[in-house]
Design a protein around this motif. Sequence first.
Motif, PDB file in Angstrom:
ATOM      1  N   THR A 184      -3.906   9.579  -5.760  1.00  0.00           N
ATOM      2  CA  THR A 184      -4.950  10.459  -4.285  1.00  0.00           C
ATOM      3  C   THR A 184      -5.533   9.081  -4.144  1.00  0.00           C
ATOM      4  O   THR A 184      -6.005   8.667  -2.878  1.00  0.00           O
ATOM      5  CB  THR A 184      -5.587  11.325  -4.596  1.00  0.00           C
ATOM      6  OG1 THR A 184      -4.217  12.316  -5.833  1.00  0.00           O
ATOM      7  CG2 THR A 184      -6.251  11.646  -3.846  1.00  0.00           C
ATOM      8  N   GLU A 185      -6.320   8.688  -5.578  1.00  0.00           N
ATOM      9  CA  GLU A 185      -7.393   7.623  -5.218  1.00  0.00           C
ATOM     10  C   GLU A 185      -6.259   6.048  -4.494  1.00  0.00           C
ATOM     11  O   GLU A 185      -7.341   5.262  -3.961  1.00  0.00           O
ATOM     12  CB  GLU A 185      -7.675   6.923  -7.037  1.00  0.00           C
ATOM     13  CG  GLU A 185      -8.928   7.544  -7.148  1.00  0.00           C
ATOM     14  CD  GLU A 185      -8.756   7.676  -8.468  1.00  0.00           C
ATOM     15  OE1 GLU A 185      -9.724   8.335  -9.907  1.00  0.00           O
ATOM     16  OE2 GLU A 185      -8.630   6.315  -8.521  1.00  0.00           O
ATOM     17  N   LEU A 186      -5.448   6.211  -4.155  1.00  0.00           N
ATOM     18  CA  LEU A 186      -4.469   5.158  -3.883  1.00  0.00           C
ATOM     19  C   LEU A 186      -4.155   5.001  -2.691  1.00  0.00           C
ATOM     20  O   LEU A 186      -3.554   4.574  -1.407  1.00  0.00           O
ATOM     21  CB  LEU A 186      -3.212   4.792  -4.642  1.00  0.00           C
ATOM     22  CG  LEU A 186      -3.055   4.175  -5.662  1.00  0.00           C
ATOM     23  CD1 LEU A 186      -1.803   4.181  -6.777  1.00  0.00           C
ATOM     24  CD2 LEU A 186      -3.888   2.992  -5.550  1.00  0.00           C
ATOM     25  N   GLY A 187      -4.721   6.346  -2.170  1.00  0.00           N
ATOM     26  CA  GLY A 187      -5.221   7.337  -0.874  1.00  0.00           C
ATOM     27  C   GLY A 187      -3.097   8.057  -0.357  1.00  0.00           C
ATOM     28  O   GLY A 187      -2.908   8.076   0.785  1.00  0.00           O
ATOM     29  N   ALA A 188      -1.861   8.007  -1.479  1.00  0.00           N
ATOM     30  CA  ALA A 188      -1.253   9.505  -1.291  1.00  0.00           C
ATOM     31  C   ALA A 188      -2.160  10.551  -1.418  1.00  0.00           C
ATOM     32  O   ALA A 188      -2.696  11.399  -1.339  1.00  0.00           O
ATOM     33  CB  ALA A 188      -0.304   9.171  -2.447  1.00  0.00           C
ATOM     34  N   GLU A 189      -0.983  11.255  -0.267  1.00  0.00           N
ATOM     35  CA  GLU A 189      -1.153  12.629  -0.318  1.00  0.00           C
ATOM     36  C   GLU A 189      -0.939  13.574  -1.094  1.00  0.00           C
ATOM     37  O   GLU A 189       0.869  13.204  -1.241  1.00  0.00           O
ATOM     38  CB  GLU A 189      -0.892  13.224   1.126  1.00  0.00           C
ATOM     39  CG  GLU A 189      -1.445  14.768   1.555  1.00  0.00           C
ATOM     40  CD  GLU A 189      -0.851  14.794   3.399  1.00  0.00           C
ATOM     41  OE1 GLU A 189      -0.842  16.048   3.409  1.00  0.00           O
ATOM     42  OE2 GLU A 189      -0.971  13.653   4.320  1.00  0.00           O
ATOM     43  N   ARG A 200       3.396  11.317   1.183  1.00  0.00           N
ATOM     44  CA  ARG A 200       3.063  12.104   0.933  1.00  0.00           C
ATOM     45  C   ARG A 200       3.897  12.492  -0.239  1.00  0.00           C
ATOM     46  O   ARG A 200       5.262  12.127   0.136  1.00  0.00           O
ATOM     47  CB  ARG A 200       3.739  12.757   2.210  1.00  0.00           C
ATOM     48  CG  ARG A 200       3.377  12.971   3.112  1.00  0.00           C
ATOM     49  CD  ARG A 200       3.700  13.595   4.087  1.00  0.00           C
ATOM     50  NE  ARG A 200       3.879  15.007   3.881  1.00  0.00           N
ATOM     51  CZ  ARG A 200       3.123  15.857   4.519  1.00  0.00           C
ATOM     52  NH1 ARG A 200       1.754  15.786   4.841  1.00  0.00           N
ATOM     53  NH2 ARG A 200       3.112  17.332   3.940  1.00  0.00           N
ATOM     54  N   SER A 252       1.202  -1.259   0.213  1.00  0.00           N
ATOM     55  CA  SER A 252       0.062   0.016   0.488  1.00  0.00           C
ATOM     56  C   SER A 252       0.974   1.488   0.132  1.00  0.00           C
ATOM     57  O   SER A 252       2.143   1.178   0.497  1.00  0.00           O
ATOM     58  CB  SER A 252      -1.188  -0.476   1.456  1.00  0.00           C
ATOM     59  OG  SER A 252      -1.051   1.394   1.977  1.00  0.00           O
ATOM     60  N   ILE A 253       0.535   2.064  -0.663  1.00  0.00           N
ATOM     61  CA  ILE A 253       1.215   3.606  -0.657  1.00  0.00           C
ATOM     62  C   ILE A 253       0.157   4.369   0.225  1.00  0.00           C
ATOM     63  O   ILE A 253       0.602   6.086   0.667  1.00  0.00           O
ATOM     64  CB  ILE A 253       1.493   4.156  -1.919  1.00  0.00           C
ATOM     65  CG1 ILE A 253       0.369   4.440  -3.133  1.00  0.00           C
ATOM     66  CG2 ILE A 253       2.273   3.601  -3.111  1.00  0.00           C
ATOM     67  CD1 ILE A 253       0.157   4.888  -3.994  1.00  0.00           C
ATOM     68  N   LYS A 254      -0.427   4.324   0.898  1.00  0.00           N
ATOM     69  CA  LYS A 254      -2.023   5.173   1.971  1.00  0.00           C
ATOM     70  C   LYS A 254      -0.845   5.532   2.485  1.00  0.00           C
ATOM     71  O   LYS A 254       0.427   5.529   3.400  1.00  0.00           O
ATOM     72  CB  LYS A 254      -3.019   3.942   2.591  1.00  0.00           C
ATOM     73  CG  LYS A 254      -4.351   4.885   2.998  1.00  0.00           C
ATOM     74  CD  LYS A 254      -4.948   4.139   2.908  1.00  0.00           C
ATOM     75  CE  LYS A 254      -5.453   3.737   2.459  1.00  0.00           C
ATOM     76  NZ  LYS A 254      -6.735   2.658   2.250  1.00  0.00           N
ATOM     77  N   GLY A 255      -1.238   7.508   2.810  1.00  0.00           N
ATOM     78  CA  GLY A 255      -0.045   8.166   3.216  1.00  0.00           C
ATOM     79  C   GLY A 255       1.040   8.567   3.023  1.00  0.00           C
ATOM     80  O   GLY A 255       1.408   9.311   3.676  1.00  0.00           O
TER      81      GLY A 255
END
Lengths: 469, 98
Positions: A279-284, A251, A246-249
Amino acid sequence: MLNGSISYWRNQLTTGAITPTELVEEISRSIEAHNPAVNAYISWDKESALAAAAKADLSLPLGGIPIAIKDNICIQGAPTRCASRILDNFRSPYDATAITRLRAAGAIPFGRANMDEFAMGSFGKNSAYGATDNPAAPGHVPGGSSSGSAAAVAGGMAIAALGSDTGGSIRQPASHCGIVGMKPTYGRVSRYGLVAFASSLDQIGPLTQNVEDAALLLNALCGHDEKDSTSSTEPTTDFTAGLGQSIKGARIGLPKEYLSEGNDPAVTAALQTAVQKLTELGAEIVEISLPHAEAVVAAYYIIACAEASSNLSRFDGIRYGHRAEGTNGLDDLYSRSRAEGFGPEVKRRIILGTYVLSSGFYDAYYAKAQKVRALVAQDFAAAFEQVDFILGPVAPTPAPALEGADMTPLQIYLADIYTIPANLAGLPGISVPCPQAEGARPVGVQLLGRHFAEVDLLRVASALEGALS
Amino acid sequence: MEQPQIDVAYIAKLAKLDLTVEETERFSADLNQVLGYVAQLEQWDTTDVPPMYHPLPVFDAVREDVPGTSLSNEAAVANAPAAEDGQFRVPKVVESAH
């Protein structure tokens, strides 16, 4: 036309669906069918590839996988011409460390990929062995300087290839040909046996069909080498470790200086798509600034040409390479051998490099450029306090036409603006293709990471690749 | 910075490149344009900025002082355009005394 990634062909080999010898034969057939039109290879030695295939150890990570090699990376006994007339008759007496390491992982170096002479160029047109076509956009340049490496992979004439990247020479052709290209952190891959262009900027890296293959090749290529004092002692790990994670979070910085109105609409659209997918993958996505972004082309061409003028002084017509006939004394032999052997862009850069190092101009140009280089590196250090990755374009436009309006050298240099920074600062960077409408030229987006953060960079690149496909 | 006109013929001599008149003219035009562009570096304040010669600091990169294998004499001269008795052939560089 050969399709399939390294993992695909490894699976075919280890299950016995194909033998290493058959795979070499298959690639040879593809080269013979397509190379006359594309000119991705300067030469290829089927016999030695078949000999290596006969002894291939399939238990090794890259066992039985042929890899195309840019013509500036030494392969023992093979021509290593750097696409230059000056090395027309040269055969390397040793393997580059990158080749030694590929062989140790079971891979088979196969084929000398065309390139811009001595890696100096952005279009693949500066080759003494002819320009290369872009298989993903026929009639357009494949990019450069690793033009043949990119075209071979994109054109189904290689499963994967090695290139070298001094100012974007892996990432830019990968973008123009719709494949993945990665420049590792400076020092990750030994430069021993890579014919030197600009030693403080050069780095070997993979051009592949997907992100996983890039990671697999890094596993083979990276590591300290006592033959290259600049190679890093940083520990290497399994570069595939982050794939699928995951790449959630995460930056991800988007430099405002990179959102230029001068970018082609297709480049801007690719960047927007990448932002949306990440962005959809949860990256900021964080807007950042690289205040010296505008200075990089000027600093780079001074530094790269200065280093090149010094490195290319070795081509003197004495120890190897072309020697002019009927010369009068040693100076005449040097000057005429070099004049006959080097092409126009190489001469131009030697002149520029000699000039900026010459008495009276050194401080104004060379010393100044090295200080601006420090400022560029500081920009990145500050940015990586804020973010983990940086997203940007690879090139301002898709591949220009092969036979187009002539651009001045300066116009060509200016298009390197987005790839040069990673070389100046020594950062790892990867170009990931962004799918385009049927018939449109390929466009990639670039991700940069912190020094030695390839595992993380590949994690984000593979997540983006998955979301884009 | 006052934009100097690059003296390509002189620089080519330093670089040991025998350029044609046409090349000298073309490179003069090309490189004056490039030098005009790079003059923009002047605008960046680099007071107290140390020059960066290398992307990463590398220190004490010396290996153990143990002899390893080297190229054979034959391999070392194999690419020479002129060699004899395992040595590089070069034009005479020492004038005979008169």
